[in-house]
Scaffold this active site. Structure first.
Site, PDB file in Angstrom:
ATOM      1  N   ASP A  81       0.812  -1.217   0.000  1.00 40.20           N
ATOM      2  CA  ASP A  81       0.000   0.000   0.000  1.00 40.20           C
ATOM      3  C   ASP A  81       0.849   1.272   0.000  1.00 40.20           C
ATOM      4  O   ASP A  81       0.330   2.358  -0.244  1.00 40.20           O
ATOM      5  CB  ASP A  81      -0.953  -0.009   1.201  1.00 40.20           C
ATOM      6  CG  ASP A  81      -2.018  -1.104   1.085  1.00 40.20           C
ATOM      7  OD1 ASP A  81      -1.902  -1.942   0.180  1.00 40.20           O
ATOM      8  OD2 ASP A  81      -2.950  -1.109   1.906  1.00 40.20           O
ATOM      9  N   ASP A  93     -12.238  34.540 -35.861  1.00 39.12           N
ATOM     10  CA  ASP A  93     -11.418  33.347 -36.031  1.00 39.12           C
ATOM     11  C   ASP A  93     -12.049  32.141 -35.332  1.00 39.12           C
ATOM     12  O   ASP A  93     -11.822  31.000 -35.711  1.00 39.12           O
ATOM     13  CB  ASP A  93     -10.015  33.584 -35.468  1.00 39.12           C
ATOM     14  CG  ASP A  93      -9.122  32.377 -35.668  1.00 39.12           C
ATOM     15  OD1 ASP A  93      -8.675  32.187 -36.819  1.00 39.12           O
ATOM     16  OD2 ASP A  93      -8.907  31.611 -34.709  1.00 39.12           O
ATOM     17  N   GLY A 148      -8.817  27.034 -37.232  1.00 42.39           N
ATOM     18  CA  GLY A 148      -9.813  27.351 -38.247  1.00 42.39           C
ATOM     19  C   GLY A 148      -9.238  27.466 -39.640  1.00 42.39           C
ATOM     20  O   GLY A 148      -9.644  26.786 -40.573  1.00 42.39           O
ATOM     21  N   LEU A 149      -8.250  28.309 -39.772  1.00 41.86           N
ATOM     22  CA  LEU A 149      -7.662  28.516 -41.082  1.00 41.86           C
ATOM     23  C   LEU A 149      -7.064  27.235 -41.605  1.00 41.86           C
ATOM     24  O   LEU A 149      -7.215  26.880 -42.761  1.00 41.86           O
ATOM     25  CB  LEU A 149      -6.551  29.562 -40.960  1.00 41.86           C
ATOM     26  CG  LEU A 149      -6.822  30.884 -41.646  1.00 41.86           C
ATOM     27  CD1 LEU A 149      -5.585  31.740 -41.587  1.00 41.86           C
ATOM     28  CD2 LEU A 149      -7.271  30.660 -43.083  1.00 41.86           C
TER      29      LEU A 149
HETATM   30  S1  SF4 Z   1      -2.042  -7.092  -2.472  1.00 39.14           S
HETATM   31 FE1  SF4 Z   1      -3.383  -5.306  -2.488  1.00 39.14          FE
HETATM   32  S2  SF4 Z   1      -3.799  -4.878  -0.350  1.00 39.14           S
HETATM   33 FE2  SF4 Z   1      -1.999  -6.193  -0.447  1.00 39.14          FE
HETATM   34  S3  SF4 Z   1      -0.256  -4.854  -0.401  1.00 39.14           S
HETATM   35 FE3  SF4 Z   1      -0.756  -5.291  -2.528  1.00 39.14          FE
HETATM   36  S4  SF4 Z   1      -2.089  -3.594  -3.111  1.00 39.14           S
HETATM   37 FE4  SF4 Z   1      -2.052  -3.652  -0.909  1.00 39.14          FE
END
Ligand code: SF4
Ligand code: SF4
Lengths: 526, 428
Positions: A36, A278, A413-414
């Site tokens: 994470d 324009d 545009g042009l």
């Molecule tokens: S498997 Fe999912 S919840 Fe686990 S560390 Fe990886 S991203 Fe995070």
């Protein structure tokens, strides 16, 4: 379970990180496994922050489960407090820790840290990133904002609520709106979350009203402040010239100030840029708009009223704003698409074949694959949408920026006439694309210095066939028809090819002749 | 050590006696799911379905960085509140998601069900699910499961788990003739280079694992010799050895020395005449040396600090020390597998700090105190360190770029040289 390929929003704890990272003197202790920690790179790479987000992860492992994940949490909390000395600590769980039910709030309480600890309950299996940001901000404000003795002042005073880390142009919007408020004659009491400390939050009550720049993040908090302290909210989101004028009017109605000076601001170039001849070619350009609800609703108004586009479709990925977006769709006479399924958005775009897409980084990719012009108007955005230069979306300068960035990807545009005039000239290479755009225009990998080709230079397998090559399955083009197609200017060629194929399939034609192209053209002519 | 031992590195303290700093604090590393980013591009008829949370989906998306494909060959089955209520439900849901997926992608031949932290914590049995689904969709589709969860695997360990699981799909080699299998994901272009060298040496039976398509699975048995292309394949190695295959121990193929040693291990095992071996590799090795020469001037004497990330760190440290004359300060690795990388760490000088695991805040303290000329670290740390005036190299690029073999040696050196060159160049 929901099958998901690309996601618009991260989990709710990433929303909490956006609040914590925007603020000063807050630390967030997150009970979470090691993977994470990827969330740090969103801030350090995409937004180019020069410091790590103020987050400590407990990074528990399988061997810790059932034995000492709680102790691990407590150790990490103590160590984080000692090292970072924040004014307040947010504690919470990511999706995995939510399942092991260690109760971070309760554990933190037993530590008796000498600072306020704000427990966050962010249900990972129900809610998403924006919700997490809104809830975190609300919990912080509810903890710290107190009824205060109003300090006397000559001018009305407001709080600015909503800007966070990783927001789409939040840094610049804040500068623009702070200046605008100054011109109107309003002082800013506290801006939060961006740049605020917990101590600043205690002073929120010392303002006459709140300006809610990003309802996705600050809406809940503003509603609470209204109830708790009787502070009304200014609800107009000042994106576009018209909305900025309405914003000024709303504030002046609230405060009794004279709007004249603010309305006369000399840097309102967008209205004239749009009226000048324009810009005629912009008329009726078919635009599809997708992003967070607030940005989409605002963009649709600008597109229709200030650019003269035709809004052919709009939608948002955050269900919380479905009502506002549906109402806007009704105003613009099109259908709203409320989904966080990227493939559905792609499908809708394929059907609509707009000339311009205003969207997020996701729609930028769809646009690139389908060779449609595109500008980014909403988070999620990638590194190139965090520009070094000043480029707000809000206020009069924001309106100027919108004009430039939306027109830029369209063929000038042009130039459009020149293309038509010279397309048979052998020296005119019409596969080159609009001359004012470097390459194909657009995206770079989030964290690779190379353009998108980088992935292929990895030396792995060649790209998968694009989805649309499958559309053509079972159809063939005669050489004459192919030649005819080449005569169509490149910026509508993709659309012509697709429309012809769609038409051919619908009418049971398997070999496409020149005639089929023109039949299709008249079939789809609007 | 006996007199007969000809190992030339007597001056250097072997890793067995080197003290290793073991850290157990916050780890700033990806989880094994990240491996999907390169694995899905390698095995072209495979699909990776993560059974996890929104976090898992967001991680892969953020690590992949680039969204070249509308529908890449990976996706996440995101678990929701109601999946957590009861097991029966989760399995039914999974089956539904898989059938939805297969309807969209009938071209898939191998489906990996990839476990995540949430799926493991709720004890969702993906191996049973894989069996069930294999039964339903086989034999045209094989369903294999492994864990890429952050509570079990760190970054490249995801590939290890994937390959170990895939081995169950590999047929037993009945042949009595020896064969060579190169194990570990390499970019096709690098594989082709190695294949040409093995051909020139006259090795008759060479295969690569994982294969480019699941239909090209190599057969593996007691007569298989295997060379690891990646140092992080501990579990895969054990499983291969369990089948009687023999590992050819060698340095890993980074730089001119590493690649020579690695190729030589194969040549020796297959009785290739050393003169022929020398003739085969000389042109490429000389090219590698020349290209390293260009970078050595820039890098010699510069200090370098590795944060733990991919387990490539010991091998890369050996490469920069030996072939670029860099001064290695600390080599962090999430996990130190002595059997596989002992030969690498043995060649590092005694004053190099070897650390296993991580306590990121303390490691940052050490790094700041050491002020290395180059810090190799993850994406979350790079810009903050740059802001403190330290040049950094994102370690993930070392995993995503072709860096193995002779013809990539110069590029590999270039990855270390560029940040330093840039630091010297900028006047802002
Ligand atoms: S498997 Fe999912 S919840 Fe686990 S560390 Fe990886 S991203 Fe995070
Ligand atoms: S190419 Fe990369 S940077 Fe650009 S939008 Fe895509 S993922 Fe983001």
């Amino acid at each position: 379970m929901k099958l998901s390929v690309w996601t618009y929003e991260g989990p709710p704890h990433v929303g909490a990180m956006r609040v914590a990272t925007a603020m000063r003197d807050v630390h967030y202790l997150l009970h979470a496994p090691q993977g994470d920690t990827y969330a740090d790179l969103l801030f350090t790479m995409i937004e180019r922050r020069n410091a790590r987000p103020p987050v400590t992860y407990t990074t528990f492992q399988a061997r810790d489960l059932g034995t000492d994940t709680a102790d691990l949490f407590k150790e990490a909390a103590t160590a984080a407090y000692e090292r970072f000395q924040p004014q307040a600590m947010l504690v919470g769980a990511s999706c995995t820790a939510e399942l092991i039910q260690d109760d971070p709030g309760g554990l933190a309480k037993t530590l008796g840290l000498p600072i306020p600890v704000v427990p966050l309950e962010l249900p990972s299996y129900q809610k998403k990133e924006h919700w997490g940001a809104a809830e975190t901000f609300f919990q912080l404000v509810r903890t710290f904002a107190a009824r205060v003795e109003r300090t006397p002042a000559a001018r009305p005073r407001c709080n600015i609520l909503g800007p966070v880390a990783l927001g789409f142009r939040h840094r610049d919007d804040l500068i623009e709106i702070t200046r605008l408020l100054e011109t109107i004659g309003v002082d800013v009491n506290v801006t939060a979350p961006l740049g605020a400390s917990p101590a600043d939050l205690t002073r929120l009550g010392d303002a006459d009203f709140n300006v809610v720049l990003y309802p996705e993040i600050a809406g809940v908090t503003a509603a609470w402040l209204e109830k708790a302290f009787g502070q009304p909210s200014v609800k107009t989101v000042p994106i576009g010239t018209g909305a900025t004028r309405d914003f000024i009017a709303e504030i002046c109605a609230l405060t009794g100030l004279d709007p004249a000076a603010a309305l006369a601001a000399s840097h309102q170039h967008q209205p004239w840029w749009s009226r000048s001849v324009d810009s005629n070619y912009l008329t009726g350009k078919r635009v599809f708009i997708f992003g967070d609800g607030t940005h989409v609703v605002c963009a649709a108004r600008v597109a229709a009223e200030e650019m003269g586009f035709e809004v052919v479709g709009l939608g948002c990925y955050n269900r919380e704003f479905a009502r506002e977006v549906r109402a806007a769709a009704e105003r613009h006479g099109c259908e709203a698409l409320i989904t966080d399924d990227y493939l559905e958005v792609e499908q809708r775009i394929t059907e609509l074949q707009p000339e311009l897409i205003l969207g997020t980084q996701m729609e930028r990719h769809i646009a690139k694959r389908q060779n449609i012009a595109c500008a980014v108007i909403s988070a999620p955005a990638h590194v190139q949408d965090f520009p070094a230069r000043y480029s707000p979306q809000m206020g009069f300068e924001g309106a100027n920026v919108l004009f430039d960035t939306w027109v830029h990807p369209l063929v000038m545009g042009l130039e459009e006439h020149l293309l038509a005039m010279f397309r048979d000239d052998f020296e005119f290479n019409d596969t080159a694309g609009p001359s004012h755009l470097g390459q194909a225009g657009g995206g770079r990998p989030a964290h690779s210095p190379e353009p998108e080709l980088a992935a292929d230079s990895l030396g792995f397998a060649p790209a998968e066939p694009a989805a649309d090559s499958r559309v053509a399955a079972g159809l063939s083009w005669t050489p004459e028809a192919e030649k005819e197609l080449i005569k169509i200017p490149f910026f509508v060629r993709g659309k012509a090819r697709r429309n012809t194929e769609v038409y051919a399939r619908q009418s049971g034609v398997s070999r496409i002749e020149i005639e089929t192209i023109y039949d299709a053209r008249s079939h789809f002519a609007r | 050590m006996t007199v007969l031992d000809l190992t030339p590195r007597t001056a250097i303290q072997p890793a067995a006696r080197r003290t290793v700093l073991r850290e157990r604090g916050q780890r700033e590393v990806f989880c094994g799911l990240t491996g999907i980013v390169w694995l899905h591009r390698k095995i072209q008829d495979a699909f990776f379905l993560v059974v996890g949370s929104r976090t898992c989906a967001h991680l892969i998306q953020s690590a992949a960085g680039v969204m070249v494909f509308a529908e890449p060959r990976f996706a996440t089955a995101i678990m929701e509140e109601r999946d957590l209520a009861g097991m029966a439900d989760a399995n039914e849901e999974l089956d539904r998601v898989v059938s939805e997926l297969l309807a969209r992608r009938p071209d898939i031949r191998v489906l990996f069900l990839v476990g995540s932290c949430p799926s493991e914590v709720i004890k969702l049995d993906l191996s049973r699910a894989a069996q069930r689904l294999s039964g339903r969709y086989g034999p045209n589709l094989r369903v294999v499961n492994y864990s890429g969860s952050g509570i079990e695997t760190t970054f490249t360990q995801g590939e290890d788990a994937c390959l170990a699981a895939l081995l169950d799909e590999v047929p037993v080699d009945p042949s009595t003739e020896a064969s060579l299998v190169v194990v570990g994901t390499l970019p096709d272009i690098v594989e082709d280079q190695f294949q040409r060298l093995f051909d020139a040496m006259g090795l008759p039976r060479v295969a690569f694992f994982p294969p480019r398509r699941s239909t090209q699975m190599p057969a593996i048995g007691p007569n298989t010799r295997f060379l690891l292309a990646q140092p992080f394949l501990g579990e895969t190695t054990q499983k291969l050895e369990g089948r009687g295959a023999q590992r050819l121990a060698a340095l890993f193929p980074f730089g001119a020395n590493g690649t020579t040693a690695w190729l030589r291990a194969a040549a020796e095992a297959f009785g290739v005449d050393m003169a022929r071996f020398e003739a085969v590799i000389a042109p490429a090795r000389d090219r590698a040396r020349r290209s390293l020469e260009r970078h050595r001037g820039k890098l010699a004497g510069k200090s370098i600090f590795f944060f733990p990330d991919s387990q490539l760190e010991p091998s890369l440290a050996r490469f920069v020390a030996e072939e670029l004359d860099m001064r290695v300060l600390e080599v962090g690795t999430p996990y130190l597998n002595r059997t596989l990388v002992g030969c690498e760490t043995d060649r590092l000088s005694a004053d190099v700090v070897l650390s296993e695991g991580q306590d990121v805040d303390r490691q940052l303290d050490r790094c700041r105190a050491a002020r290395p000329d180059l810090t190799v670290c993850g994406l979350g740390l790079a810009n903050p360190l740059e802001a403190e005036g330290l040049a950094t190299k994102w370690s993930i690029e070392l995993v995503f770029s072709p860096i193995h073999g002779f013809d990539q040696a110069g590029d590999l050196a270039g990855l270390f040289a560029r940040p330093i060159t840039r630091h010297d160049l900028l006047r802002v």
